[in-house]
Write a protein that holds these residues in place. Structure first.
Motif, mmCIF file in Angstrom:
data_model
loop_
_atom_site.group_PDB
_atom_site.id
_atom_site.type_symbol
_atom_site.label_atom_id
_atom_site.label_comp_id
_atom_site.label_asym_id
_atom_site.label_seq_id
_atom_site.Cartn_x
_atom_site.Cartn_y
_atom_site.Cartn_z
ATOM 1 N N ALA A 78 28.794 36.312 37.663
ATOM 2 C CA ALA A 78 29.576 35.507 38.507
ATOM 3 C C ALA A 78 31.222 35.113 38.405
ATOM 4 O O ALA A 78 31.972 35.389 39.338
ATOM 5 N N ASN A 79 31.699 35.421 37.057
ATOM 6 C CA ASN A 79 33.057 35.267 36.837
ATOM 7 C C ASN A 79 33.696 36.507 37.452
ATOM 8 O O ASN A 79 34.898 36.386 37.741
ATOM 9 N N GLU A 80 33.174 37.486 37.070
ATOM 10 C CA GLU A 80 33.743 38.924 37.166
ATOM 11 C C GLU A 80 33.992 39.059 38.711
ATOM 12 O O GLU A 80 35.039 39.417 39.501
ATOM 13 N N LEU A 81 32.925 38.699 39.557
ATOM 14 C CA LEU A 81 32.608 38.545 41.017
ATOM 15 C C LEU A 81 33.719 37.609 41.806
ATOM 16 O O LEU A 81 34.546 38.072 42.753
ATOM 17 N N PRO A 93 43.680 35.957 39.823
ATOM 18 C CA PRO A 93 42.120 36.280 39.439
ATOM 19 C C PRO A 93 41.723 34.705 38.950
ATOM 20 O O PRO A 93 40.575 34.458 38.970
ATOM 21 N N LEU A 94 42.552 34.031 38.192
ATOM 22 C CA LEU A 94 42.185 32.848 37.594
ATOM 23 C C LEU A 94 42.518 31.558 38.420
ATOM 24 O O LEU A 94 43.797 31.407 38.891
ATOM 25 N N LEU A 138 31.906 28.728 42.776
ATOM 26 C CA LEU A 138 31.194 28.045 42.009
ATOM 27 C C LEU A 138 31.816 28.409 40.699
ATOM 28 O O LEU A 138 31.756 29.460 40.046
ATOM 29 N N LEU A 139 32.410 27.192 40.041
ATOM 30 C CA LEU A 139 33.005 27.646 38.590
ATOM 31 C C LEU A 139 32.439 26.865 37.476
ATOM 32 O O LEU A 139 32.381 27.440 36.434
ATOM 33 N N TRP A 140 31.457 25.680 37.694
ATOM 34 C CA TRP A 140 30.801 25.365 36.774
ATOM 35 C C TRP A 140 29.778 24.152 37.305
ATOM 36 O O TRP A 140 29.983 23.802 38.359
ATOM 37 N N THR A 141 28.645 23.871 36.835
ATOM 38 C CA THR A 141 27.758 23.083 37.263
ATOM 39 C C THR A 141 26.948 22.519 36.029
ATOM 40 O O THR A 141 26.924 22.984 34.885
ATOM 41 N N GLU A 162 35.469 23.476 30.109
ATOM 42 C CA GLU A 162 36.846 24.186 29.637
ATOM 43 C C GLU A 162 36.542 24.870 28.512
ATOM 44 O O GLU A 162 37.278 25.846 28.266
ATOM 45 N N HIS A 163 35.693 24.729 27.892
ATOM 46 C CA HIS A 163 35.346 25.721 26.428
ATOM 47 C C HIS A 163 34.605 26.758 26.694
ATOM 48 O O HIS A 163 34.364 27.625 25.913
ATOM 49 N N LEU A 164 33.578 26.532 27.744
ATOM 50 C CA LEU A 164 32.575 27.600 28.023
ATOM 51 C C LEU A 164 32.691 28.674 29.124
ATOM 52 O O LEU A 164 32.179 29.528 29.329
ATOM 53 N N ASN A 165 34.024 28.473 29.877
ATOM 54 C CA ASN A 165 34.288 29.128 31.127
ATOM 55 C C ASN A 165 35.746 29.777 31.021
ATOM 56 O O ASN A 165 36.392 28.817 31.274
#
Length: 187
Positions: A78-81, A93-94, A138-141, A162-165
């Motif tokens: 999901a992050n790469e896409l 990109p970010l 979607l960045l986080w849920t 913030e620590h995991l993504n």
């Protein structure tokens, strides 16, 4: 010849995610077909045992789904896409801006954890929190009991996210509605 499904991947789509999947076990089924089976299941909301013929056996598909869920392969994909799409539409990109909100939903009969009563919405159930970028990715849920206040849960949500993504590394600004009473400080 297998029946084509709308969840099947094109050659270029498969090429984009193929290198993100780490598999040490040799399978008699092509990895692409396993991924397509998972996409078919999630898109159509069917149960595992109802997977149509032409896909690998449901037990094989389920084994890979659980493995990739536990080792965060789906988050990596999901992050790469997300980053690829952001670059494609001339964005960094970010993301530097995000939006956060919550939604209280009724509890299902099988859910036994994270249950509470949201007095404002008069709903017994859960509260889902979502963070998206300005393009809607979607960045986080996260999932909490419905009785958790947005401000308090928002801080916990942010600290976890913030620590995991790594997509949140460049975040400078976060928009939230007034129910998020606590100001979320971003580095």
């Amino acid at each position: 010849m297998q029946q084509p499904y709308s969840s099947d991947l094109t050659a270029s789509q498969w090429q984009g995610i193929e290198n993100l999947i780490c598999v040490k076990r040799k399978s008699i089924w092509p990895l692409q077909r396993i991924v397509e089976a998972i996409f078919y299941l999630t898109k159509n909301g069917i149960i595992w045992r109802d997977l149509p013929e032409g896909f690998p056996p449901w037990q094989t598909v389920y084994w890979y789904f659980r493995k990739w869920s536990k080792n965060d392969t789906w988050v990596l994909m999901a992050n790469e896409l997300t980053m690829l799409h952001r670059v494609k539409v001339d964005k960094k990109p970010l993301p530097t801006v995000a939006l956060i909100d919550s939604q209280s939903v009724k509890n299902s009969a099988t859910a036994t954890e994270h249950i509470g009563f949201d007095g404002g919405k008069r709903i017994k159930g859960r509260k889902r929190f979502m963070m998206v970028d300005t393009l809607g990715h979607l960045l986080w849920t996260d999932l909490r009991a419905a009785n958790v206040a947005d401000g308090k849960a928002g801080v916990l949500f942010w600290e976890q996210a913030e620590h995991l993504n790594r997509l949140l590394d460049d975040l400078l600004l976060m928009y939230a509605d007034s129910t998020f009473e606590v100001i979320l400080r971003i580095n």
